[in-house]
Design an enzyme around this catalytic site. Structure first.
Site, PDB file in Angstrom:
ATOM      1  N   CYS A 120      33.855  49.472  37.728  1.00 36.67           N
ATOM      2  CA  CYS A 120      33.111  50.202  38.809  1.00 36.67           C
ATOM      3  C   CYS A 120      32.269  51.409  38.101  1.00 36.67           C
ATOM      4  CB  CYS A 120      33.641  50.364  39.739  1.00 36.67           C
ATOM      5  SG  CYS A 120      32.441  51.092  41.671  1.00 36.67           S
ATOM      6  N   HIS A 177      34.576  44.909  42.329  1.00 35.17           N
ATOM      7  CA  HIS A 177      35.835  45.676  41.893  1.00 35.17           C
ATOM      8  C   HIS A 177      36.392  44.763  42.482  1.00 35.17           C
ATOM      9  CE1 HIS A 177      36.029  49.834  43.103  1.00 35.17           C
ATOM     10  NE2 HIS A 177      34.716  49.175  43.838  1.00 35.17           N
ATOM     11  N   GLU A 189      39.911  43.364  42.169  1.00 38.12           N
ATOM     12  CA  GLU A 189      40.971  44.072  42.909  1.00 38.12           C
ATOM     13  C   GLU A 189      39.874  43.191  43.996  1.00 38.12           C
ATOM     14  OE1 GLU A 189      38.971  48.089  42.478  1.00 38.12           O
ATOM     15  OE2 GLU A 189      39.233  46.590  41.419  1.00 38.12           O
TER      16      GLU A 189
END
Length: 165
Positions: A29, A140, A142
């Protein structure tokens, strides 16, 4: 602003020193955004690390909701590879990833762009970049489910391979 924070914390030079070792580095990011030359988020333009050429600019008003939040499909660029030496390895089918951002990297060298997304038709926003041992993802991983886990797994494989070499 992030680069200024890194400078104040004394982290800019250690990051650059790590990158110079040739070990794999991943910016996620805003971590991708600091890899570029210059950013316009904040009150004044901020220098980035200059690893990749280009600027970080605000998403255009055609993107109806800013910040842009949600799922987008990765579109591999023409120079992207899918072999075991790639973040994209094993992602031939569904490639939706999760974004939260208001700014994007306008890469000067299109060779650095592995994949992009189109938050609105015709606007190609770089989503994955690579230059030598440095990788960046605007989304992202994750928060991107199995696709994000696969991308992180691919990065770990690349990191281990770089360590052994």
């Amino acid at each position: 602003q992030v680069k200024n924070s890194l400078d104040k914390a004394g982290l800019t030079q250690p990051i650059l020193d790590f990158i110079k070792t040739g070990k794999a580095f991943l910016g996620i990011c805003v971590g991708m955004q600091i890899l570029f030359d210059l950013g316009y988020e904040g009150e004044t333009p901020t220098k980035g690390l200059g690893i990749m050429q280009g600027e970080v600019v605000m998403l255009p008003k055609e993107v109806k909701r800013i910040p842009h939040i949600g799922w987008n499909s990765l579109i591999p660029s023409s120079q992207a590879s899918f072999g075991e030496e790639s973040l994209l390895d094993g992602l031939s089918n569904s490639k939706e990833v999760y974004f939260v951002h208001s700014y994007y990297c306008s890469a000067k060298d299109k060779q650095d762009v592995l994949a992009y997304v189109e938050p609105v038709e015709g606007l190609q926003v770089p989503a994955m970049v690579k230059k030598n041992n440095v990788y960046g993802v605007q989304f992202h991983p994750e928060r991107s489910g199995d696709v994000g886990l696969k991308i992180l797994s691919n990065f770990l494989k690349l990191s281990i391979k770089a360590e052994v070499s």
